[in-house]
Scaffold this motif. Structure first.
Motif: not given
Length: 250
Positions: A123-128, A94-97, A162-163, A102-115
């Protein structure tokens, strides 16, 4: 999966951020065994980088609350935990908060990249994320994350969502909506010049969206946005291969 899961909590804002503290508490409230491993400083915008991992000693430190900070990125934190560097491998990430959406093109997001890194490692992943750089209602996002994890655990291994959560009291949430990724960033990049002549990349806000079903529009309207996502994958179509075959076939 066992009833009590090993939940890895990470982020890209640093292991002492308020968001990660709220998220870890929410996961513990579900009765899971929680381990926090995250960068020890801000790593926003690093994407899935794990630069310097191979053959390098990774420095780490433990905070007063037991959270582990590493000299590296969120994706590296997930990889190290998955390899057993800090104890048994986690069951889910689980990555965040994250401070800010983190919307649209999320290529560079470290939060989303962790998930997404979790998914690449089975593993499953949740980016919040919460829609404020200085949130007032981080507990709202933490409560949403707890519910989202309960759903995620019933899905196939490798699922990633991605939430994004509005920065409002829980009672003011309008609900949750599936959202397609808006095809552009809320802010657009512009090239400027410093007084000395060097280039500077600046940001200019775009006009409010006209679409109603994107993560940007729905978040602005007060909804939790939920978008299942995937990492690198192939697309159908062999025209490129056919073209190269014609050029190089013996």
């Amino acid at each position: 999966m066992p009833e009590q899961l090993r939940v890895l909590v990470t982020n890209d804002d640093g292991y002492e951020s308020l968001g990660i503290q709220a998220l870890a508490a929410a996961m513990e409230g579900l009765g899971h065994a929680v381990q926090v491993v995250a960068p020890w400083d801000d790593q926003s915008g690093v994407g899935s980088s794990r630069a310097g991992m191979i053959g390098k000693a990774i420095s780490s430190k433990v905070g007063e609350n037991g959270f582990i900070g590493i000299d590296g990125t969120p994706a590296l934190a997930v990889t190290l935990a998955r390899l057993g560097a800090f104890g048994p491998s986690p069951d889910v990430v689980v990555s965040g908060i994250n401070n800010g959406h983190n919307i649209g093109p999320i290529l560079h997001s470290g939060t989303v990249a962790a998930a997404l890194t979790a998914s690449s490692q089975g593993l499953s992943g949740l980016a919040i994320s919460i829609d404020s750089e200085q949130p007032s209602y981080v507990e709202t996002a933490a409560a949403v994350a707890a519910e989202a994890l309960s759903w995620l655990l019933e899905q196939p291994q490798g699922t990633v969502i991605n939430v994004n959560v509005p920065d409002v009291p829980i009672a003011e949430l309008k609900g949750a909506r599936w959202a397609r990724l808006v095809p552009y960033e809320r802010s657009r990049l512009v090239l400027e010049k410093a007084p000395t002549g060097e280039p500077i990349v600046g940001l200019v806000l775009r006009e409010p969206p006209t679409e109603t079903d994107t993560d940007e529009a729905l978040l602005l309207a007060g909804y939790i946005t939920v978008t299942p996502i995937t990492g690198v994958g192939e697309l159908p179509g062999d025209s490129a291969a056919t073209y190269l075959t014609a050029a190089f076939a013996q």
